[in-house]
Design an enzyme around this catalytic site. Structure first.
Site, PDB file in Angstrom:
ATOM      1  CB  CYS A   2      47.564  27.478  47.497  1.00 30.09           C
ATOM      2  SG  CYS A   2      47.747  25.692  47.412  1.00 30.09           S
ATOM      3  N   GLY A  28      52.182  29.206  43.706  1.00 21.97           N
ATOM      4  CA  GLY A  28      51.817  27.872  43.231  1.00 21.97           C
ATOM      5  C   GLY A  28      51.811  27.838  41.723  1.00 21.97           C
ATOM      6  CG  ASN A 102      47.803  29.601  51.386  1.00 19.03           C
ATOM      7  OD1 ASN A 102      48.290  30.649  51.781  1.00 19.03           O
ATOM      8  ND2 ASN A 102      48.531  28.509  51.255  1.00 19.03           N
ATOM      9  N   GLY A 103      46.817  26.649  52.837  1.00 14.04           N
ATOM     10  CA  GLY A 103      47.178  26.173  54.168  1.00 14.04           C
ATOM     11  C   GLY A 103      47.165  24.665  54.198  1.00 14.04           C
ATOM     12  CE1 TYR A 244      62.343  30.453  47.344  1.00 13.22           C
ATOM     13  CE2 TYR A 244      60.522  29.160  48.202  1.00 13.22           C
ATOM     14  CZ  TYR A 244      61.355  29.505  47.159  1.00 13.22           C
ATOM     15  OH  TYR A 244      61.207  28.916  45.940  1.00 13.22           O
TER      16      TYR A 244
HETATM   17  P1  AMP Z   1      67.333  22.634  48.151  1.00 13.58           P
HETATM   18  O1  AMP Z   1      68.247  22.938  49.312  1.00 13.58           O
HETATM   19  O2  AMP Z   1      68.023  21.982  47.000  1.00 13.58           O
HETATM   20  O3  AMP Z   1      66.127  21.847  48.588  1.00 13.58           O
HETATM   21  O4  AMP Z   1      66.816  24.007  47.565  1.00 13.58           O
HETATM   22  C1  AMP Z   1      66.547  25.084  48.395  1.00 13.58           C
HETATM   23  C2  AMP Z   1      66.250  26.267  47.569  1.00 13.58           C
HETATM   24  O5  AMP Z   1      64.974  26.073  46.969  1.00 13.58           O
HETATM   25  C3  AMP Z   1      66.156  27.499  48.430  1.00 13.58           C
HETATM   26  O6  AMP Z   1      67.267  28.333  48.227  1.00 13.58           O
HETATM   27  C4  AMP Z   1      64.887  28.176  47.975  1.00 13.58           C
HETATM   28  O7  AMP Z   1      65.169  29.144  47.015  1.00 13.58           O
HETATM   29  C5  AMP Z   1      64.081  27.062  47.347  1.00 13.58           C
HETATM   30  N1  AMP Z   1      63.079  26.534  48.301  1.00 13.58           N
HETATM   31  C6  AMP Z   1      62.462  27.214  49.218  1.00 13.58           C
HETATM   32  N2  AMP Z   1      61.535  26.478  49.849  1.00 13.58           N
HETATM   33  C7  AMP Z   1      61.609  25.291  49.368  1.00 13.58           C
HETATM   34  C8  AMP Z   1      60.928  24.103  49.655  1.00 13.58           C
HETATM   35  N3  AMP Z   1      59.934  24.088  50.523  1.00 13.58           N
HETATM   36  N4  AMP Z   1      61.306  23.010  49.020  1.00 13.58           N
HETATM   37  C9  AMP Z   1      62.291  23.071  48.129  1.00 13.58           C
HETATM   38  N5  AMP Z   1      62.933  24.174  47.802  1.00 13.58           N
HETATM   39  C10 AMP Z   1      62.625  25.296  48.410  1.00 13.58           C
END
Ligand code: AMP
Length: 472
Positions: A2, A28, A102-103, A244
């Site tokens: 968040c 978020g 957040n957390g 990310y």
């Molecule tokens: P996927 O492998 O289909 O779950 O999608 C991964 C992509 O979604 C990554 O390249 C990120 O850009 C983004 N992403 C990053 N963190 C998450 C997360 N916690 N859950 C889902 N997608 C994420």
């Protein structure tokens, strides 16, 4: 994950909080809220949706006062129901409170049981409400917010960066490992505390510094005071913020996120060079990593995919089917850049593997000869209990599959994930200052049956004192 913000400003806070939340929207997209205080009353507005959908000028005009807190929510604990939208607010002993967090706490259920057995009630299913309840409970035998926050911190396990409005004053505190980011800055007529420095930039404020792990910041019309209330055994920055989650233009604990990602991209090239015609990012999450790869290799950077900027991140889609369809709506290939080319495709991470598979399909359909997938995180093998929605071990594609198997599953010509060593080097932080639980399954906090690292902090070991140290 968040985003949180707390602002005091003699010129009114609703618009500044709105702009700050706008800058933190990436943290978020499920819901947004603002609570302000005008010396007498709390004013509040919150709803599901993006910041721009939840607020308009009329609503912001009604949020009166010179202090307030705001929140954008990305649910990790607690269902997507209106009751769980933050900030939470309540009145206790004639004081008005609002809380934004957040957390992720790891002992929510134990705490809930403890407080329910004493007759306390809960109106939501989130871990944030428990923080408010503990603080209120502590205020039954002390009128000092600082003591109440300190006592609360002693009970909390997990990650938390919190902005707490108590009448006209904002208290902000960060867990003793500083897992989630939190920083503060100076505005024209007041102060801001927020999840990322980009929110300070958005208000043309002056970044002062990050909140230290275990530190409590107090801001009101009299100024700012900073108190180290809980002793910290060191940082455990979430590695995923750098890979990310955070905005690339944020500076977190002294590191510009964009540069960390560029260095990751450079390492991706050095670790797994490949002859290719272009380096293409998966937008937007792979852009900074791809620029690093291109710089290091000398291979031209070309956008092979263009993102439709008007739909949300794929992972906020409610189910797998919706997520799969969203990728095609979100990304369109630039055929002229990729047809008959060997392409190095760079993305930040592979979590479930759905996105990578879909994107590789799109790039191949557009005529790419070879697709070499390069990934800015090592394989994600374990869940995150500390605030990132990483899914269960079963859903994580790399938890049970080798790199070769993942490569086959996503349909790439070759696949390489950055190594843990290079990733740590790219952050410029000492390895012991990072939480890499999602990569190794070893966490900085004892969580259920999971492994904890040797430095693992024991939260109830009496390392908390009142006002350990005061800072200017
Ligand atoms: P996927 O492998 O289909 O779950 O999608 C991964 C992509 O979604 C990554 O390249 C990120 O850009 C983004 N992403 C990053 N963190 C998450 C997360 N916690 N859950 C889902 N997608 C994420």
């Amino acid at each position: 994950m968040c985003g949180i913000v707390g602002i005091t400003d003699a010129g009114g806070v609703s618009f500044p909080i709105y702009y700050a939340l706008y800058a933190l929207q990436h943290r978020g997209q499920e819901s947004a809220g603002i609570t302000t205080f005008d010396g007498m009353n709390l004013y509040k507005h919150k709803a599901q949706g993006l910041v721009a959908e939840v607020f308009d000028a009329g609503i912001l005009d009604e949020l009166k006062g010179n202090s307030g807190v705001g929140h954008v929510r990305y649910p990790t604990t607690g269902a997507k129901i209106p009751e769980n939208i933050q900030p939470f607010y309540f009145t206790f002993k004639n004081r008005k409170f609002a809380i934004a967090h957040n957390g992720n706490l790891t002992n929510t259920w134990q705490l809930k049981e403890e407080y329910e057995s004493r007759g306390q009630i809960f109106c939501t299913t989130t871990d944030t409400e428990i923080i408010g309840n503990i603080i209120a409970d502590e205020l039954t035998h002390s009128s000092s917010i600082q003591d109440a926050v300190l006592a609360c911190m002693k009970k909390l396990e997990g990650s938390y960066s919190v902005a707490l409005l108590v009448d006209d004053t904002i208290y902000a505190f960060r867990d003793p490992l500083g897992i989630r980011p939190l920083c503060f800055g100076k505005l024209n007529d007041g102060y801001i505390v927020c999840s990322e420095s980009v929110a300070i930039d958005a208000l043309n404020g002056e970044f002062l510094r990050d909140v230290r792990p275990g530190e409590l910041i107090k801001i009101n019309s009299e100024g700012i005071t900073c108190t180290q209330v809980a002793e910290s055994s060191g940082y455990s920055h979430c590695i995923f913020e750098y890979i990310y989650f955070a905005r690339a233009d944020s500076v977190i604990d002294g590191k510009l996120v964009y540069n960390v990602r560029r260095r990751i991209g450079q390492s991706l090239h050095l670790e797994a060079p490949v002859k290719s015609d272009i380096i293409s990012p998966v937008p937007d999450s792979g852009i900074a990593h791809a620029t690093g790869y291109s710089e290091s290799s000398g291979i031209p950077y070309r956008e092979g995919l263009i993102k439709n900027r008007y739909i949300g991140r794929t992972f906020i889609m409610p189910d797998q089917k919706a997520r799969e369809n969203a990728v095609r709506i979100k990304l369109n290939p630039v055929k002229g850049h990729i047809e008959n080319k060997s392409v190095v495709l760079v993305d930040d991470s592979i979590v479930r593997g759905t996105t990578a598979r879909r994107i590789i399909d799109i790039v191949r359909d557009a005529g790419a000869k070879e697709i070499h997938m390069r990934v800015g995180s090592p394989p994600i093998k374990a869940p995150c209990y500390l605030g990132v929605d990483m899914a269960t071990r079963k859903e994580l594609i790399a938890s049970t599959r080798s790199q070769e198997e993942v490569c086959k599953h996503i349909g790439a010509t070759s696949l390489h994930h950055v190594s843990i060593d290079s990733l740590i080097k790219a952050t410029g932080l000492p390895p012991e200052d990072l939480c890499i639980g999602c990569l190794t399954g070893t966490y900085p906090i004892k969580i259920g049956e999971e492994k904890a690292c040797p430095r693992c902090i024991t939260y109830k070991s009496g390392t908390y004192q009142s006002a350990l140290k005061e800072f200017d």
